[in-house]
Design an enzyme around this catalytic site. Structure first.
Site, PDB file in Angstrom:
ATOM      1  N   ASN A 192       0.728  -1.141   0.050  1.00 40.99           N
ATOM      2  CA  ASN A 192      -0.068  -0.004  -0.010  1.00 40.99           C
ATOM      3  C   ASN A 192       0.796   1.210  -0.166  1.00 40.99           C
ATOM      4  OD1 ASN A 192      -1.810   2.078   0.474  1.00 40.99           O
ATOM      5  ND2 ASN A 192      -2.700   1.092   2.242  1.00 40.99           N
ATOM      6  N   LYS A 204       3.540   0.753   2.985  1.00 42.33           N
ATOM      7  CA  LYS A 204       2.996  -0.117   4.134  1.00 42.33           C
ATOM      8  C   LYS A 204       3.076  -1.770   3.236  1.00 42.33           C
ATOM      9  CE  LYS A 204       0.027   3.053   6.511  1.00 42.33           C
ATOM     10  NZ  LYS A 204      -1.330   3.413   6.647  1.00 42.33           N
ATOM     11  N   ARG A 252      -2.654  -2.044  -3.302  1.00 41.51           N
ATOM     12  CA  ARG A 252      -3.786  -1.190  -3.266  1.00 41.51           C
ATOM     13  C   ARG A 252      -3.773  -0.255  -4.388  1.00 41.51           C
ATOM     14  NH1 ARG A 252      -5.939   1.474   2.357  1.00 41.51           N
ATOM     15  NH2 ARG A 252      -8.052   1.755   1.302  1.00 41.51           N
ATOM     16  N   HIS A 266     -12.770   3.681  -0.174  1.00 40.81           N
ATOM     17  CA  HIS A 266     -12.923   2.341   0.870  1.00 40.81           C
ATOM     18  C   HIS A 266     -13.403   1.345   0.514  1.00 40.81           C
ATOM     19  CE1 HIS A 266     -12.519   6.283   3.898  1.00 40.81           C
ATOM     20  NE2 HIS A 266     -11.286   5.678   3.703  1.00 40.81           N
ATOM     21  N   LEU A 287     -14.981   4.580   9.822  1.00 43.17           N
ATOM     22  CA  LEU A 287     -14.519   5.960  10.564  1.00 43.17           C
ATOM     23  C   LEU A 287     -13.213   5.627  10.987  1.00 43.17           C
ATOM     24  CD1 LEU A 287     -17.638   6.453  12.956  1.00 43.17           C
ATOM     25  CD2 LEU A 287     -17.429   7.320  10.678  1.00 43.17           C
ATOM     26  N   GLY A 288     -12.297   6.379  10.028  1.00 44.89           N
ATOM     27  CA  GLY A 288     -10.697   6.359  10.615  1.00 44.89           C
ATOM     28  C   GLY A 288     -10.238   7.759  10.458  1.00 44.89           C
ATOM     29  N   GLY A 293      -9.432   8.919   7.385  1.00 45.18           N
ATOM     30  CA  GLY A 293     -10.531   9.056   6.319  1.00 45.18           C
ATOM     31  C   GLY A 293     -11.716   8.307   6.853  1.00 45.18           C
ATOM     32  N   ARG A 353      -9.552  16.484   6.515  1.00 46.34           N
ATOM     33  CA  ARG A 353     -10.546  16.699   5.214  1.00 46.34           C
ATOM     34  C   ARG A 353     -12.151  17.102   5.600  1.00 46.34           C
ATOM     35  NH1 ARG A 353      -9.519  11.116   2.373  1.00 46.34           N
ATOM     36  NH2 ARG A 353      -7.928  10.688   4.022  1.00 46.34           N
ATOM     37  N   GLU A 391     -13.608   1.195  15.367  1.00 47.73           N
ATOM     38  CA  GLU A 391     -13.481   0.141  16.202  1.00 47.73           C
ATOM     39  C   GLU A 391     -13.141   0.619  17.626  1.00 47.73           C
ATOM     40  OE1 GLU A 391     -10.299  -1.968  14.088  1.00 47.73           O
ATOM     41  OE2 GLU A 391     -11.397  -1.700  12.261  1.00 47.73           O
ATOM     42  N   GLU A 435      -8.408  -4.707   5.371  1.00 47.89           N
ATOM     43  CA  GLU A 435      -8.201  -4.375   3.803  1.00 47.89           C
ATOM     44  C   GLU A 435      -6.934  -5.366   3.261  1.00 47.89           C
ATOM     45  OE1 GLU A 435      -8.023  -0.574   5.460  1.00 47.89           O
ATOM     46  OE2 GLU A 435      -9.168   0.212   3.921  1.00 47.89           O
TER      47      GLU A 435
HETATM   48  P1  ADP Z   1      -6.568   5.386   8.186  1.00 44.63           P
HETATM   49  O1  ADP Z   1      -6.268   3.881   7.779  1.00 44.63           O
HETATM   50  O2  ADP Z   1      -7.519   6.088   7.448  1.00 44.63           O
HETATM   51  O3  ADP Z   1      -5.207   6.041   8.400  1.00 44.63           O
HETATM   52  P2  ADP Z   1      -7.230   4.405  10.746  1.00 44.63           P
HETATM   53  O4  ADP Z   1      -8.480   3.563  10.469  1.00 44.63           O
HETATM   54  O5  ADP Z   1      -6.156   3.498  11.388  1.00 44.63           O
HETATM   55  O6  ADP Z   1      -6.857   5.554   9.777  1.00 44.63           O
HETATM   56  O7  ADP Z   1      -7.723   5.410  12.024  1.00 44.63           O
HETATM   57  C1  ADP Z   1      -6.917   6.121  12.551  1.00 44.63           C
HETATM   58  C2  ADP Z   1      -7.582   7.100  13.612  1.00 44.63           C
HETATM   59  O8  ADP Z   1      -8.568   6.316  14.510  1.00 44.63           O
HETATM   60  C3  ADP Z   1      -6.702   8.131  14.339  1.00 44.63           C
HETATM   61  O9  ADP Z   1      -6.582   9.459  13.612  1.00 44.63           O
HETATM   62  C4  ADP Z   1      -7.471   8.424  15.706  1.00 44.63           C
HETATM   63  O10 ADP Z   1      -8.479   9.448  15.464  1.00 44.63           O
HETATM   64  C5  ADP Z   1      -8.579   7.235  15.517  1.00 44.63           C
HETATM   65  N1  ADP Z   1      -8.489   6.450  16.881  1.00 44.63           N
HETATM   66  C6  ADP Z   1      -7.491   5.241  16.874  1.00 44.63           C
HETATM   67  N2  ADP Z   1      -7.691   4.806  18.267  1.00 44.63           N
HETATM   68  C7  ADP Z   1      -8.730   5.390  18.950  1.00 44.63           C
HETATM   69  C8  ADP Z   1      -9.311   5.609  19.930  1.00 44.63           C
HETATM   70  N3  ADP Z   1      -9.067   4.785  21.021  1.00 44.63           N
HETATM   71  N4  ADP Z   1     -10.363   6.338  20.274  1.00 44.63           N
HETATM   72  C9  ADP Z   1     -10.701   7.366  19.352  1.00 44.63           C
HETATM   73  N5  ADP Z   1     -10.020   7.245  18.143  1.00 44.63           N
HETATM   74  C10 ADP Z   1      -9.189   6.401  17.959  1.00 44.63           C
END
Ligand code: ADP
Length: 402
Positions: A9, A16, A94, A182, A210-211, A213, A242, A331, A379
């Site tokens: 990725n 990654k 990816r 996604h 919800l990440g 992104g 964003r 998660e 993924e």
């Molecule tokens: P991506 O793959 O889009 O980079 P991820 O799915 O790994 O992102 O999500 C990263 C985000 O998850 C971090 O920016 C953080 O805000 C959030 N996160 C991780 N652990 C926690 C937690 N325990 N509580 C709230 N948010 C969390």
């Protein structure tokens, strides 16, 4: 010696990777990343138990460490680490965009490469790096089959009405449409539901990815029927940095005030969202812990937009049987899940707070409808499985299948 698939990725400053054992359905062997490409790159790897296998700086004889050098470092490491145990037989990438043509993963041929390059203008911040990863492998291991796995593919073949903007039709034909992203994550959830909740998968499900992104997908029978991200990775929900949904008039206004396209791009991709509203952080954890009033406003807006979009997607589905939370925030944040679900009482959504605290599996009370689930996305396993499928089918007919 066992066969292994390497999943890559490639981002602007990171590569990654995961190594999967083909013989184990496919089972994860190691994962890691090279971060800081172009500045001071660092290589980290862990085995599937999470134990550190490598943590070192990356150097090259020329002093330059780009995607090619990063891939060479990774290839040497895999060779040394797994000598006599695994040999790479294919690489799965990816790939952000597959355009109209690719609704499934595909073997990368020179012709496919040409087509993927033509899609760069649609995703200028992602596709060039994904393609750089393919070229890096080609340079060092031209013998290895490479497979492109697309983030847009899961959203292909959905109702045309959900793909349109109300713009002249020729723009739609030229690709100015609501593609959706996604997709590898949504495929992961759809596949997992097939095993853990097959009846729910056949119904009306919204998946909230919800990440950093963030987007949501309305699924019917495990397939996408609509999604919140659209032409680019900016639309829909507000994200870490964003903006999410925005009146295009704002962009005209900013252009009129003398901002350049590049400045607006930086504003919308890197300085907006949770970071932009709060001025504190793009990380939900920091915002929940902060006493700054604008940190609370950022969280309030994030939750508000998720609830609002769930309402819209529920209308598209004609009702709701299940809501699934996934990715970093989905998660891990009990608070965000609780606040989103608290705003959905009108949909009869109800969660069991102790199950929500545990944060895995079904978190709604037994027998409740809609069901609410927390399912970790994977993924990389989707990319490995797609790569295996494509290379098996594409393998020469001589010899037995791998
Ligand atoms: P991506 O793959 O889009 O980079 P991820 O799915 O790994 O992102 O999500 C990263 C985000 O998850 C971090 O920016 C953080 O805000 C959030 N996160 C991780 N652990 C926690 C937690 N325990 N509580 C709230 N948010 C969390």
């Amino acid at each position: 010696m066992s066969d292994a698939i390497v999943v890559l990725n490639a981002g602007s400053s990171s590569l990654k990777f995961c190594v999967f054992d083909v013989g184990h359905d496919p089972g994860l062997v190691a994962r890691g990343q090279i971060e800081g490409l172009g500045t001071s790159p660092k290589f980290k790897a862990r085995n599937k138990q999470g134990e550190a296998l490598a943590d070192s700086a990356v150097t090259s004889p020329t002093g330059k460490v780009g995607h090619t050098e990063a891939f060479a470092h990774l290839a040497n490491w895999v060779r040394a680490q797994y000598a006599g145990e695994y040999r790479a037989v294919a690489i799965g990438h990816r790939m952000a965009h597959g355009g109209l043509k690719y609704s499934q993963a595909t073997l990368i041929t020179p012709e496919v490469m040409g087509e993927l390059e033509q899609l760069i203008p649609l995703v200028p911040l992602h596709q060039p790096h994904n393609i750089a990863g393919v070229k890096a492998v080609l340079q060092l291991r031209p013998d290895l089959p490479q497979v492109a796995c697309f983030d847009t593919a899961f959203h292909r073949n959905r109702p045309t009405v959900s793909e349109r903007f109300a713009l002249p039709n020729e723009l739609f034909e030229q690709g100015v449409r609501r593609w959706g992203f996604h997709g590898l994550s949504y495929q992961s959830i759809s596949s997992q539901l097939q095993t853990i909740a097959p009846e729910l998968r056949e119904g009306r499900v919204i998946v909230a990815h919800l990440g950093s992104g963030a987007s949501m997908c309305a699924m019917l029978g495990g397939r996408s029927v609509d999604t919140t991200m659209s032409f680019s990775a900016l639309d829909g929900l507000p994200m870490g940095t964003r903006c999410g949904a925005l009146d295009p008039g704002v962009i005209l206004y900013l252009l009129g005030r003398g901002m350049t396209a590049a400045q607006i791009e930086t504003l919308l991709y890197k300085k907006s969202g949770l970071l932009g509203i709060s001025g504190v952080s793009n990380d939900v954890r920091d915002l929940l812990a902060s006493k700054e009033p604008l940190a609370a406003v950022a969280i309030e807006y994030f939750v508000y937009r998720i609830i609002r979009e769930i309402g819209a997607l529920t209308a598209v589905l004609g009702g709701l049987d299940g809501l699934v939370f996934t990715a970093g925030v989905g998660e891990n944040s009990q608070v965000i899940r609780q606040r989103v679900c608290a705003g959905l009482g009108w949909l009869s959504i109800n969660i069991d707070e102790s199950a929500n605290q545990k944060g895995r599996g079904c978190i709604s009370p037994p027998g409740a409808s809609p069901q609410v689930w927390v399912i970790p996305t994977d993924e990389e396993s989707v990319i490995a499985a797609q790569t295996l499928e494509v290379t098996l089918y594409a393998a020469p007919t001589t010899g037995s299948p791998k």
